[in-house]
Design an enzyme around this catalytic site. Structure first.
Site, PDB file in Angstrom:
ATOM      1  N   TYR A 144      48.856  37.080  69.388  1.00  0.00           N
ATOM      2  CA  TYR A 144      47.952  36.289  70.222  1.00  0.00           C
ATOM      3  C   TYR A 144      48.064  34.837  69.800  1.00  0.00           C
ATOM      4  CZ  TYR A 144      43.546  34.539  72.216  1.00  0.00           C
ATOM      5  OH  TYR A 144      42.607  33.821  72.910  1.00  0.00           O
ATOM      6  N   ASP A 239      52.877  30.212  64.287  1.00  0.00           N
ATOM      7  CA  ASP A 239      51.465  30.062  64.611  1.00  0.00           C
ATOM      8  C   ASP A 239      50.674  30.481  63.377  1.00  0.00           C
ATOM      9  OD1 ASP A 239      48.879  30.147  65.445  1.00  0.00           O
ATOM     10  OD2 ASP A 239      49.254  31.335  67.251  1.00  0.00           O
ATOM     11  N   LYS A 267      41.151  27.236  62.746  1.00  0.00           N
ATOM     12  CA  LYS A 267      40.262  27.970  61.834  1.00  0.00           C
ATOM     13  C   LYS A 267      39.962  27.203  60.543  1.00  0.00           C
ATOM     14  CE  LYS A 267      41.781  32.303  63.955  1.00  0.00           C
ATOM     15  NZ  LYS A 267      40.760  32.810  64.845  1.00  0.00           N
TER      16      LYS A 267
HETATM   17  N1  PLP Z   1      46.661  31.664  67.308  1.00  0.00           N
HETATM   18  C1  PLP Z   1      46.222  32.672  66.545  1.00  0.00           C
HETATM   19  C2  PLP Z   1      47.178  33.339  65.599  1.00  0.00           C
HETATM   20  C3  PLP Z   1      44.902  33.095  66.612  1.00  0.00           C
HETATM   21  O1  PLP Z   1      44.483  34.109  65.851  1.00  0.00           O
HETATM   22  C4  PLP Z   1      44.029  32.445  67.508  1.00  0.00           C
HETATM   23  C5  PLP Z   1      42.626  32.859  67.627  1.00  0.00           C
HETATM   24  O2  PLP Z   1      42.189  33.832  67.096  1.00  0.00           O
HETATM   25  C6  PLP Z   1      44.522  31.388  68.280  1.00  0.00           C
HETATM   26  C7  PLP Z   1      45.844  31.024  68.155  1.00  0.00           C
HETATM   27  C8  PLP Z   1      43.633  30.658  69.237  1.00  0.00           C
HETATM   28  O3  PLP Z   1      42.725  29.879  68.526  1.00  0.00           O
HETATM   29  P1  PLP Z   1      41.339  29.437  69.210  1.00  0.00           P
HETATM   30  O4  PLP Z   1      40.536  30.667  69.378  1.00  0.00           O
HETATM   31  O5  PLP Z   1      40.765  28.459  68.214  1.00  0.00           O
HETATM   32  O6  PLP Z   1      41.683  28.777  70.491  1.00  0.00           O
END
Ligand code: PLP
Length: 429
Positions: A144, A239, A267
């Site tokens: 994700y 990511d 985060k």
């Molecule tokens: N990338 C990863 C690996 C994530 O776990 C998340 C959210 O959980 C995101 C991107 C998206 O981040 P946000 O919820 O701050 O938009």
């Protein structure tokens, strides 16, 4: 446990917020039942509006690596708000933040601050497309990367699934540009790059999957992807929204010794405030506006209060031995959970990297998305509720990693394992 106030709030919320929440998984849809509403949080605990205390392994989905409401983070925020909430002009903390990130994650020679992980990944993909002049991207089944259109593409179980939108509203013309691969499948990646490598702008990956429970990379897998990207002129994007500053101080790239071209963060760098960032090699980042032609902007980007919170948290995670201690605590939790499951005769395995872990209702070691989805989800759901009744809050889905914080001390972990003994017993019955 009494949940009257939470129940009343959820009834009101459902009239006004889609599903009663502002982010889907909070609604408990996959585990059943209703969410509790949080009044306050402190250390390893959430306190709900009915006065119940929960040991928290969600940690606001990752940011709370030093525990909730840490006095140093709170003090930094309180100091910052005394000077104003948002300036819309550069502020010193943005520079300190950029210096901190580039020092801790050397593959990022420059960074751009944004407001969420989603913004970070969207922006990184735009940069990759702009810099390479190519349009296709590659992602992995079960990974994700936020809710950007290009990432909401359903993963098939084969080597390559092109263009099946997961969500209505994603234009087919866009989703066709996203190819998906099976995580930890060496051959599949090789074949895909042989076929369309010259068209791929970037491959984006959660270096440790945390959005399909917790799945670490097989030995050499990230290196294999690095080599494929280099050979075919595609950018490798890690990511690290979840893994950054969590699995190691320098993130998964430091833990596994792989250098991506671009990295996305979120985060932890916001300390609990809405923050994201992306960074990478200087010559790539210089293509971002206003240094270069690839446009990306934000009204609240680099917000002084968010920077203060993030900087305070990044200061705390740099304490000597911080990640080693968290890793040990995570290991002792996982071992305790496995042995409690064994005592109850429930087949369970765990995965962990640094301070993230996964609990699987299976007797197999889980290394793929297909294995993760083949686990006994009904057993997880029963376990989730049995733990909740015993004062332990796990992520309300079998497909989310768990997070420890430095506030989860030996006593908290022992209490969790004790609760798990009872909960596994309930699952076995
Ligand atoms: N990338 C990863 C690996 C994530 O776990 C998340 C959210 O959980 C995101 C991107 C998206 O981040 P946000 O919820 O701050 O938009």
């Amino acid at each position: 446990m009494n949940h009257d106030r939470s129940h009343a709030l959820f009834s009101r919320a459902q009239q006004l917020l889609p599903g009663g929440v502002n982010s889907p998984v909070r609604a408990f849809k996959s585990v059943g039942g209703e969410p509790f509403f949080v009044q306050r949080a402190d250390g390893p605990y959430l306190y709900d509006v009915d006065g119940n205390r929960h040991i928290d392994y969600v940690g606001s989905w990752g940011p709370m690596i030093v525990g909730h409401n840490h006095p140093a983070v709170r003090a930094a925020v309180e100091k910052a708000i005394g000077d104003g909430l948002s300036f819309g002009a550069p502020c010193p903390a943005e520079v300190t933040m950029a210096e901190t990130i580039t020092r801790l994650v050397p593959s990022c020679e420059m960074v751009r601050m944004v407001n969420s992980g989603t913004e970070a990944t969207l922006s990184a993909i735009r940069l990759a497309r702009g810099a390479t002049g190519r349009q296709r991207i590659v992602k992995f089944e079960g990974c994700y990367h936020g809710h950007g259109d290009s990432f909401l593409v359903k993963a098939g179980s084969g080597m390559l699934t092109l263009g099946v939108p997961t969500s209505p509203g994603v234009p087919a013309g866009l989703s066709e540009l996203t190819a998906t691969l099976s995580y930890n499948d060496f051959e599949g990646a090789t074949r895909l790059f042989e076929e369309i490598g010259h068209e791929i702008a970037a491959l984006i990956i959660e270096p440790v999957v945390g959005n399909a429970n917790c799945i670490p990379p097989r030995e050499g897998y990230l290196q294999h992807l690095r080599e494929l990207c280099t050979k075919h002129g595609a950018l490798l994007i890690f990511d690290e929204v979840m893994t950054g500053f969590r699995v190691a101080l320098g993130g998964a790239q430091a833990h596994y010794g792989i250098t991506p071209d671009l990295t996305t963060f979120g985060k932890i760098i916001g300390g609990g405030m809405p923050v994201g960032a992306y960074g990478g090699r200087r010559e790539l980042m210089l293509q971002i506006a206003p240094a270069g032609p690839i446009y990306q902007a934000g009204t609240l980007s680099g917000n002084p209060v968010a920077m203060a919170a993030g900087l305070a948290m990044l200061e705390l995670v740099q304490a000597p031995g911080f990640h080693e201690r968290l890793s040990e605590a995570t290991a002792s939790l996982c071992e305790g959970l496995e042995s409690a499951a064994r005592e109850a005769g429930v087949p369970v395995t765990t995965n962990r990297v640094g301070a993230m872990f996964g609990l699987f209702f299976t007797d197999q070691k889980v290394e793929t998305y297909a294995q993760a989805t083949a686990c006994d989800i009904a057993a997880f759901n029963r376990f989730f509720h049995a733990m909740l009744e015993r004062g332990v809050f796990l992520a309300p889905s079998a497909y989310e990693a768990g997070f420890l914080s430095s506030a989860h001390d030996a006593a908290v972990i022992a209490a969790t394992i004790e609760a798990a003994r009872g909960a596994f017993g309930a699952v076995a019955r």
